[in-house]
Design a protein around this motif. Structure first.
Motif, PDB file in Angstrom:
ATOM      1  N   GLY A  74      34.496  14.514  15.950  1.00 52.40           N
ATOM      2  CA  GLY A  74      34.417  13.453  15.390  1.00 52.40           C
ATOM      3  C   GLY A  74      34.164  12.295  16.399  1.00 52.40           C
ATOM      4  O   GLY A  74      33.356  11.434  16.199  1.00 52.40           O
ATOM      5  N   GLN A  75      35.196  12.121  17.182  1.00 56.76           N
ATOM      6  CA  GLN A  75      35.279  11.093  18.088  1.00 56.76           C
ATOM      7  C   GLN A  75      34.383  11.292  19.296  1.00 56.76           C
ATOM      8  O   GLN A  75      33.993  10.431  19.788  1.00 56.76           O
ATOM      9  N   ALA A  76      33.981  12.640  19.567  1.00 60.66           N
ATOM     10  CA  ALA A  76      32.978  12.697  20.839  1.00 60.66           C
ATOM     11  C   ALA A  76      31.499  13.090  20.403  1.00 60.66           C
ATOM     12  O   ALA A  76      30.580  12.962  21.220  1.00 60.66           O
ATOM     13  N   ASP A  77      31.614  12.995  19.034  1.00 62.84           N
ATOM     14  CA  ASP A  77      30.105  13.169  18.429  1.00 62.84           C
ATOM     15  C   ASP A  77      29.373  14.362  19.203  1.00 62.84           C
ATOM     16  O   ASP A  77      28.364  14.351  19.643  1.00 62.84           O
ATOM     17  N   CYS A  78      29.949  15.541  19.167  1.00 63.21           N
ATOM     18  CA  CYS A  78      29.630  16.734  19.924  1.00 63.21           C
ATOM     19  C   CYS A  78      29.617  17.790  18.938  1.00 63.21           C
ATOM     20  O   CYS A  78      29.984  17.861  17.962  1.00 63.21           O
ATOM     21  N   SER A  79      29.159  19.121  19.348  1.00 61.08           N
ATOM     22  CA  SER A  79      28.980  20.324  18.587  1.00 61.08           C
ATOM     23  C   SER A  79      30.509  21.103  18.670  1.00 61.08           C
ATOM     24  O   SER A  79      31.393  20.432  19.644  1.00 61.08           O
ATOM     25  N   ARG A  80      30.582  21.909  17.760  1.00 58.97           N
ATOM     26  CA  ARG A  80      31.971  22.648  17.635  1.00 58.97           C
ATOM     27  C   ARG A  80      31.942  23.708  18.878  1.00 58.97           C
ATOM     28  O   ARG A  80      33.186  23.668  19.351  1.00 58.97           O
ATOM     29  N   LYS A  81      30.970  24.179  19.294  1.00 59.46           N
ATOM     30  CA  LYS A  81      31.088  24.649  20.691  1.00 59.46           C
ATOM     31  C   LYS A  81      31.501  23.920  21.898  1.00 59.46           C
ATOM     32  O   LYS A  81      32.552  24.463  22.751  1.00 59.46           O
ATOM     33  N   ASP A  82      30.941  22.797  22.031  1.00 56.29           N
ATOM     34  CA  ASP A  82      31.500  21.673  23.133  1.00 56.29           C
ATOM     35  C   ASP A  82      32.976  21.298  22.920  1.00 56.29           C
ATOM     36  O   ASP A  82      33.680  21.130  23.985  1.00 56.29           O
ATOM     37  N   ALA A  83      33.306  21.282  21.648  1.00 54.57           N
ATOM     38  CA  ALA A  83      34.663  20.611  21.393  1.00 54.57           C
ATOM     39  C   ALA A  83      35.636  21.813  21.861  1.00 54.57           C
ATOM     40  O   ALA A  83      36.635  21.525  22.284  1.00 54.57           O
ATOM     41  N   ILE A  84      35.115  22.951  21.302  1.00 52.48           N
ATOM     42  CA  ILE A  84      36.234  24.097  21.521  1.00 52.48           C
ATOM     43  C   ILE A  84      36.249  24.436  23.186  1.00 52.48           C
ATOM     44  O   ILE A  84      37.352  24.575  23.796  1.00 52.48           O
ATOM     45  N   GLU A  85      35.040  24.266  23.800  1.00 52.22           N
ATOM     46  CA  GLU A  85      35.160  24.257  25.069  1.00 52.22           C
ATOM     47  C   GLU A  85      35.886  23.212  26.072  1.00 52.22           C
ATOM     48  O   GLU A  85      36.896  23.587  27.069  1.00 52.22           O
ATOM     49  N   ALA A  86      35.881  22.071  25.500  1.00 49.86           N
ATOM     50  CA  ALA A  86      36.602  20.961  26.097  1.00 49.86           C
ATOM     51  C   ALA A  86      38.128  21.145  25.715  1.00 49.86           C
ATOM     52  O   ALA A  86      38.883  20.881  26.627  1.00 49.86           O
ATOM     53  N   LEU A  87      38.536  21.409  24.670  1.00 51.68           N
ATOM     54  CA  LEU A  87      39.850  21.871  24.494  1.00 51.68           C
ATOM     55  C   LEU A  87      40.610  22.900  25.388  1.00 51.68           C
ATOM     56  O   LEU A  87      41.540  22.684  25.771  1.00 51.68           O
ATOM     57  N   ILE A  88      39.818  23.990  25.440  1.00 50.92           N
ATOM     58  CA  ILE A  88      40.218  25.058  26.327  1.00 50.92           C
ATOM     59  C   ILE A  88      40.310  24.672  27.722  1.00 50.92           C
ATOM     60  O   ILE A  88      41.300  24.798  28.507  1.00 50.92           O
ATOM     61  N   GLU A  89      39.442  23.852  28.290  1.00 52.85           N
ATOM     62  CA  GLU A  89      39.392  23.473  29.725  1.00 52.85           C
ATOM     63  C   GLU A  89      40.613  22.561  29.916  1.00 52.85           C
ATOM     64  O   GLU A  89      40.940  22.126  30.901  1.00 52.85           O
ATOM     65  N   ASN A  90      40.890  21.622  28.935  1.00 51.38           N
ATOM     66  CA  ASN A  90      41.850  20.526  28.973  1.00 51.38           C
ATOM     67  C   ASN A  90      43.334  21.126  28.317  1.00 51.38           C
ATOM     68  O   ASN A  90      44.111  20.268  28.195  1.00 51.38           O
ATOM     69  N   ARG A  91      43.542  22.488  28.232  1.00 49.61           N
ATOM     70  CA  ARG A  91      44.847  23.187  27.758  1.00 49.61           C
ATOM     71  C   ARG A  91      45.250  22.514  26.300  1.00 49.61           C
ATOM     72  O   ARG A  91      46.199  22.154  26.276  1.00 49.61           O
ATOM     73  N   ASN A  92      44.105  22.240  25.551  1.00 50.29           N
ATOM     74  CA  ASN A  92      44.352  21.694  24.100  1.00 50.29           C
ATOM     75  C   ASN A  92      44.805  20.419  24.130  1.00 50.29           C
ATOM     76  O   ASN A  92      45.611  19.901  23.074  1.00 50.29           O
ATOM     77  N   ASP A  93      44.654  19.752  25.327  1.00 44.33           N
ATOM     78  CA  ASP A  93      45.022  18.283  25.263  1.00 44.33           C
ATOM     79  C   ASP A  93      44.010  17.439  24.568  1.00 44.33           C
ATOM     80  O   ASP A  93      42.807  17.400  25.205  1.00 44.33           O
ATOM     81  N   LEU A  94      44.303  17.000  23.560  1.00 43.94           N
ATOM     82  CA  LEU A  94      43.393  16.235  22.636  1.00 43.94           C
ATOM     83  C   LEU A  94      42.770  14.967  23.193  1.00 43.94           C
ATOM     84  O   LEU A  94      41.469  14.911  23.321  1.00 43.94           O
ATOM     85  N   ILE A  95      43.533  14.351  24.021  1.00 41.51           N
ATOM     86  CA  ILE A  95      43.040  13.004  24.485  1.00 41.51           C
ATOM     87  C   ILE A  95      42.128  13.347  25.419  1.00 41.51           C
ATOM     88  O   ILE A  95      40.996  12.718  25.898  1.00 41.51           O
ATOM     89  N   ASN A  96      42.576  14.160  26.493  1.00 40.06           N
ATOM     90  CA  ASN A  96      41.864  14.411  27.605  1.00 40.06           C
ATOM     91  C   ASN A  96      40.423  15.132  27.195  1.00 40.06           C
ATOM     92  O   ASN A  96      39.238  15.255  27.903  1.00 40.06           O
ATOM     93  N   ALA A  97      40.409  15.906  26.244  1.00 43.73           N
ATOM     94  CA  ALA A  97      39.242  16.692  25.829  1.00 43.73           C
ATOM     95  C   ALA A  97      38.291  15.731  25.267  1.00 43.73           C
ATOM     96  O   ALA A  97      37.028  15.763  25.711  1.00 43.73           O
ATOM     97  N   ILE A  98      38.806  14.712  24.593  1.00 39.03           N
ATOM     98  CA  ILE A  98      37.660  13.679  24.239  1.00 39.03           C
ATOM     99  C   ILE A  98      37.240  13.013  25.061  1.00 39.03           C
ATOM    100  O   ILE A  98      35.992  12.665  25.284  1.00 39.03           O
ATOM    101  N   MET A  99      38.168  12.442  26.109  1.00 37.39           N
ATOM    102  CA  MET A  99      37.757  11.793  27.312  1.00 37.39           C
ATOM    103  C   MET A  99      36.768  12.704  28.247  1.00 37.39           C
ATOM    104  O   MET A  99      35.658  11.968  28.783  1.00 37.39           O
ATOM    105  N   SER A 100      37.047  13.856  28.288  1.00 37.02           N
ATOM    106  CA  SER A 100      35.936  14.612  28.981  1.00 37.02           C
ATOM    107  C   SER A 100      34.403  14.735  28.375  1.00 37.02           C
ATOM    108  O   SER A 100      33.534  14.975  29.307  1.00 37.02           O
ATOM    109  N   LEU A 101      34.466  14.618  27.309  1.00 35.14           N
ATOM    110  CA  LEU A 101      33.169  14.527  26.535  1.00 35.14           C
ATOM    111  C   LEU A 101      32.553  13.056  26.346  1.00 35.14           C
ATOM    112  O   LEU A 101      31.207  13.136  25.895  1.00 35.14           O
ATOM    113  N   THR A 102      33.312  12.101  26.675  1.00 36.88           N
ATOM    114  CA  THR A 102      32.785  10.740  26.208  1.00 36.88           C
ATOM    115  C   THR A 102      32.688   9.928  27.581  1.00 36.88           C
ATOM    116  O   THR A 102      32.154   8.746  27.795  1.00 36.88           O
ATOM    117  N   THR A 103      33.089  10.450  28.756  1.00 37.68           N
ATOM    118  CA  THR A 103      32.919   9.683  29.985  1.00 37.68           C
ATOM    119  C   THR A 103      32.129  10.416  31.039  1.00 37.68           C
ATOM    120  O   THR A 103      31.505  11.542  30.761  1.00 37.68           O
TER     121      THR A 103
END
Length: 228
Positions: A199-228
């Motif tokens: 919802g926050q990054a306006d991305c697909s489920r696949k991208d959201a999961i990958e971002a969470l895995i890459e950022n060790r489930n850190d919600l803020i960092n995962a969103i930032m990695s997709l929006t910056t």
């Protein structure tokens, strides 16, 4: 003179105590002579009247005072009365304006509170919708697992839906008797994080999961990695 003073306020002009005209009585004897002999100026002395005399003669003078009867003085008196009236209206309007501003501030605060509550409810509803959609999307994939399918496939499925590690997925399956749906639901926090990232990054489920895995489930960092 005292009756004239009481026509403005019901206060004794001497001691300022509550008083009304019917309580007045004439002075007698010595008190009358002493009071009547007090020297006063005309009420229009500032306008040029030079009269000065006793209180006893004051009433007779005011009836014949040439200064008080001058048109300019009469007009000025009327003007002063109008000014006083307008000042009173201005004070009244100012009080009403202050009350209206206070009420407006109260209503604005109530509106902000209701708006914030509504926004939180909308966010929560969207997150719940995303969670339900994630589960429904692959329900047909989960159903064949009931006959004892491949465990590694079940682990992959839990990982894909919850953005957790393989160890966490295996533990969730063990704790839920290898039931895939129950294992995914037990990782509800991760599912919710996926929905938030989407919802926050306006991305697909696949991208959201990958971002969470890459950022060790850190919600803020995962969103930032997709929006910056």
């Amino acid at each position: 003179m005292h009756r004239q003073a009481l026509s403005d306020k019901y206060l004794c002009p001497i001691d300022r105590q509550p008083c009304s005209p019917h309580q007045l009585r004439s002075l007698d004897g010595l008190l009358s002579r002493v009071w009547g002999g007090i020297q006063v100026k005309c009420g229009y002395h500032e306008n040029g009247c030079a009269w000065r005399g006793s209180i006893a003669d004051y009433s007779a003078h005011t009836e014949n005072c040439s200064v008080s009867k001058h048109p300019a003085i009469k007009n000025n008196s009327a003007l002063m009365e109008e000014v006083q009236r307008l000042r009173g209206e201005n004070d009244n309007l100012r009080n009403k304006l202050d009350s209206a501003q206070q009420m407006n501030a109260i209503n604005a605060q109530r509106f902000r509170t209701v708006l914030a509550s509504t926004q939180r409810e909308l966010i929560s509803a969207r997150e719940n919708f995303e969670i339900a959609k994630l589960l429904v999307e692959d329900l047909h994939t989960m159903m064949p697992r009931a006959d004892g399918g491949n465990v590694s496939d079940d682990i992959d499925l839990v990982m894909r839906h919850t953005a957790c590690s393989s160890l966490e997925a295996a533990r969730a399956l063990m704790e839920n008797d290898n039931k895939v749906v129950s294992a995914i639901m037990s990782r509800a926090t991760h599912i919710k994080d996926i929905a938030i990232v989407m919802g926050q990054a306006d991305c697909s489920r696949k991208d959201a999961i990958e971002a969470l895995i890459e950022n060790r489930n850190d919600l803020i960092n995962a969103i930032m990695s997709l929006t910056t």
